[in-house]
Design a protein around this motif. Structure first.
Motif, PDB file in Angstrom:
ATOM      1  N   THR A 103      67.078  59.152  -9.532  1.00 44.35           N
ATOM      2  CA  THR A 103      66.605  60.531  -9.451  1.00 44.35           C
ATOM      3  C   THR A 103      67.502  61.335  -8.506  1.00 44.35           C
ATOM      4  O   THR A 103      68.370  60.773  -7.824  1.00 44.35           O
ATOM      5  CB  THR A 103      65.158  60.575  -8.934  1.00 44.35           C
ATOM      6  OG1 THR A 103      65.117  60.065  -7.591  1.00 44.35           O
ATOM      7  CG2 THR A 103      64.247  59.726  -9.820  1.00 44.35           C
ATOM      8  N   SER A 104      67.264  62.636  -8.476  1.00 43.09           N
ATOM      9  CA  SER A 104      68.082  63.501  -7.627  1.00 43.09           C
ATOM     10  C   SER A 104      67.903  63.176  -6.144  1.00 43.09           C
ATOM     11  O   SER A 104      68.816  63.392  -5.343  1.00 43.09           O
ATOM     12  CB  SER A 104      67.722  64.966  -7.882  1.00 43.09           C
ATOM     13  OG  SER A 104      66.346  65.190  -7.647  1.00 43.09           O
ATOM     14  N   THR A 105      66.743  62.662  -5.765  1.00 46.70           N
ATOM     15  CA  THR A 105      66.511  62.310  -4.364  1.00 46.70           C
ATOM     16  C   THR A 105      67.259  61.048  -3.951  1.00 46.70           C
ATOM     17  O   THR A 105      67.413  60.780  -2.754  1.00 46.70           O
ATOM     18  CB  THR A 105      65.009  62.107  -4.097  1.00 46.70           C
ATOM     19  OG1 THR A 105      64.515  61.092  -4.964  1.00 46.70           O
ATOM     20  CG2 THR A 105      64.239  63.395  -4.332  1.00 46.70           C
ATOM     21  N   GLN A 106      67.707  60.259  -4.918  1.00 50.43           N
ATOM     22  CA  GLN A 106      68.423  59.025  -4.616  1.00 50.43           C
ATOM     23  C   GLN A 106      69.931  59.214  -4.598  1.00 50.43           C
ATOM     24  O   GLN A 106      70.671  58.305  -4.230  1.00 50.43           O
ATOM     25  CB  GLN A 106      68.062  57.949  -5.644  1.00 50.43           C
ATOM     26  CG  GLN A 106      66.595  57.554  -5.626  1.00 50.43           C
ATOM     27  CD  GLN A 106      66.237  56.635  -6.782  1.00 50.43           C
ATOM     28  OE1 GLN A 106      66.726  56.814  -7.902  1.00 50.43           O
ATOM     29  NE2 GLN A 106      65.396  55.652  -6.519  1.00 50.43           N
ATOM     30  N   GLY A 116      71.797  61.077  -2.652  1.00 52.04           N
ATOM     31  CA  GLY A 116      72.374  61.052  -1.310  1.00 52.04           C
ATOM     32  C   GLY A 116      72.694  59.653  -0.834  1.00 52.04           C
ATOM     33  O   GLY A 116      73.764  59.408  -0.256  1.00 52.04           O
ATOM     34  N   GLN A 117      71.770  58.720  -1.076  1.00 53.23           N
ATOM     35  CA  GLN A 117      72.019  57.341  -0.652  1.00 53.23           C
ATOM     36  C   GLN A 117      73.069  56.665  -1.531  1.00 53.23           C
ATOM     37  O   GLN A 117      73.896  55.887  -1.041  1.00 53.23           O
ATOM     38  CB  GLN A 117      70.711  56.529  -0.710  1.00 53.23           C
ATOM     39  CG  GLN A 117      69.666  56.919   0.326  1.00 53.23           C
ATOM     40  CD  GLN A 117      68.940  58.191  -0.027  1.00 53.23           C
ATOM     41  OE1 GLN A 117      68.991  58.641  -1.171  1.00 53.23           O
ATOM     42  NE2 GLN A 117      68.263  58.790   0.942  1.00 53.23           N
ATOM     43  N   TYR A 174      78.666  63.601  -4.202  1.00 56.86           N
ATOM     44  CA  TYR A 174      77.291  64.127  -4.246  1.00 56.86           C
ATOM     45  C   TYR A 174      77.150  65.218  -5.309  1.00 56.86           C
ATOM     46  O   TYR A 174      76.181  65.234  -6.069  1.00 56.86           O
ATOM     47  CB  TYR A 174      76.906  64.687  -2.876  1.00 56.86           C
ATOM     48  CG  TYR A 174      75.498  65.238  -2.822  1.00 56.86           C
ATOM     49  CD1 TYR A 174      74.410  64.382  -2.688  1.00 56.86           C
ATOM     50  CD2 TYR A 174      75.253  66.612  -2.918  1.00 56.86           C
ATOM     51  CE1 TYR A 174      73.115  64.874  -2.649  1.00 56.86           C
ATOM     52  CE2 TYR A 174      73.966  67.108  -2.883  1.00 56.86           C
ATOM     53  CZ  TYR A 174      72.898  66.233  -2.740  1.00 56.86           C
ATOM     54  OH  TYR A 174      71.621  66.725  -2.714  1.00 56.86           O
ATOM     55  N   SER A 225      74.793  64.665  -8.559  1.00 54.92           N
ATOM     56  CA  SER A 225      73.645  65.569  -8.695  1.00 54.92           C
ATOM     57  C   SER A 225      73.707  66.316 -10.013  1.00 54.92           C
ATOM     58  O   SER A 225      72.689  66.450 -10.725  1.00 54.92           O
ATOM     59  CB  SER A 225      73.621  66.570  -7.530  1.00 54.92           C
ATOM     60  OG  SER A 225      73.426  65.920  -6.310  1.00 54.92           O
ATOM     61  N   GLU A 246      70.972  65.993 -13.102  1.00 58.42           N
ATOM     62  CA  GLU A 246      70.267  67.167 -13.619  1.00 58.42           C
ATOM     63  C   GLU A 246      70.551  67.400 -15.089  1.00 58.42           C
ATOM     64  O   GLU A 246      69.687  67.872 -15.839  1.00 58.42           O
ATOM     65  CB  GLU A 246      70.666  68.397 -12.806  1.00 58.42           C
ATOM     66  CG  GLU A 246      70.160  68.371 -11.365  1.00 58.42           C
ATOM     67  CD  GLU A 246      70.673  69.545 -10.564  1.00 58.42           C
ATOM     68  OE1 GLU A 246      71.397  70.392 -11.149  1.00 58.42           O
ATOM     69  OE2 GLU A 246      70.348  69.631  -9.365  1.00 58.42           O
TER      70      GLU A 246
END
Length: 328
Positions: free
Chosen positions: A289-292, A294-295, A273, A277, A281
């Motif tokens: 994207t940063s929200t993806q 985690g998955q 992670y 991340s 960035e």
């Protein structure tokens, strides 16, 4: 990328709260699956009834903290009896079906609006940890060195959690070296042969189910005390699947397998992670994207675990013979 932050977070994850509570859950599963051959897919339920037993006893009934601990442990033992009585005389897959269904039923009961006054609904319960932190021997402040720095509350949780892991591993080691433990392993290999020798297979299975459930319940306590709350969705089916992954990763039927597996599992999750991340960035990765992130980390770690199961199914310290269970 900020490699210092990534490495420090990863190092902390190796001994962090998640590592502790999942190690305890996996130690309990090791008693069930690794040593006895019981397919318990409801370990999250044992954690949930323990955590909620503590929370409800303190916040709703107004009883002392230690009374909540006793209630939580008794609730885990009672759950094992309720699950085991109708299923342990049947084939192993019946226990798997019953436990996974029971875990989901318990989660939905805790989440139910009808029992919100007792269990708090989807918000869960808070305000039951004062008794635990009242006996914290560490004065307020920061402790540790370098990257391993913790505040006094978290340090107290980690000290208690790792002590519980040590005691649980010692208990499992001593029991499995005893005649009782040898009977469990014989049941795992061929319960008909054990039954022909005059042993009460049902009784031994029940004892194993209760013991593993109570050890797993300690993980529920650690979660509630570390985060000062219990919430039903935390104890979902994925919690049990994570515990099984950890157990297989470290090696089934090995005393320290669940502990090492938990450390490796959470180090991998946190490291992947952090790297992903940072790469997103910094613009090195543009297809997500940063929200993806985690998955996607679960996808990568899951792929790695699939390869592990294919090429080394016994785990890091395990033996193939230990997971060759005859589930008749």
């Amino acid at each position: 990328m900020d490699w210092i932050t990534i490495i420090s977070t990863t190092v902390k994850a190796a001994i962090g709260v998640e590592t502790v509570l999942y190690a305890l859950a996996a130690i309990g599963l090791n008693v069930h699956f690794g040593y006895t051959g019981l397919l318990n897919f409801g370990q999250a339920a044992f954690m949930a009834v323990a955590g909620y037993g503590l929370a409800v006893t303190v916040t709703v009934l107004g009883l002392p903290f230690w009374a909540g601990i006793v209630v939580g442990l008794l609730a885990a033992a009672l759950l094992a009896l309720l699950l085991g009585i109708p299923t342990l005389r049947l084939r192993a897959d019946y226990l798997a079906i019953v436990t996974i269904a029971a875990a989901e039923i318990i989660r939905l009961i805790f989440r139910s609006v009808a029992f919100k006054d007792v269990f708090g609904g989807s918000d869960g319960r808070r305000g039951f940890t004062d008794g635990f932190y009242a006996i914290n021997p560490f004065p307020a402040g920061e402790y540790g060195f370098g990257w391993l720095t913790f505040n006094h509350r978290l340090l107290w949780v980690l000290v208690v959690g790792w002590l519980l892991i040590g005691l649980s591993c010692l208990l499992v080691y001593m029991l499995m070296k005893s005649p009782w433990g040898r009977v469990l392993k014989a049941i795992r290999e061929d319960e008909d042969a054990v039954r022909s020798l005059g042993k009460n297979v049902f009784s031994y299975k029940m004892q194993s189910l209760v013991l593993g459930g109570v050890i797993g319940a300690l993980g529920g306590f650690v979660y509630g005390l570390a985060f000062a709350s219990v919430q039903p969705d935390i104890f979902g089916t994925e919690t049990t699947f994570f515990a099984y992954t950890i157990l297989i990763l470290g090696g089934a039927a090995r005393v320290f397998g669940p502990v090492v597996g938990s450390m490796i599992f959470w180090v991998l999750l946190v490291l992947v992670y952090g790297v992903l991340s940072g790469a997103v960035e910094a613009g090195y990765i543009t297809f997500m994207t940063s929200t993806q992130v985690g998955q996607f980390r679960f996808l990568l770690v899951g792929l790695g675990l699939i390869l592990l199961v294919v090429f080394r199914p016994q785990g890091i310290f395990g033996d193939k013979r230990e997971i060759a269970i005859d589930a008749r």
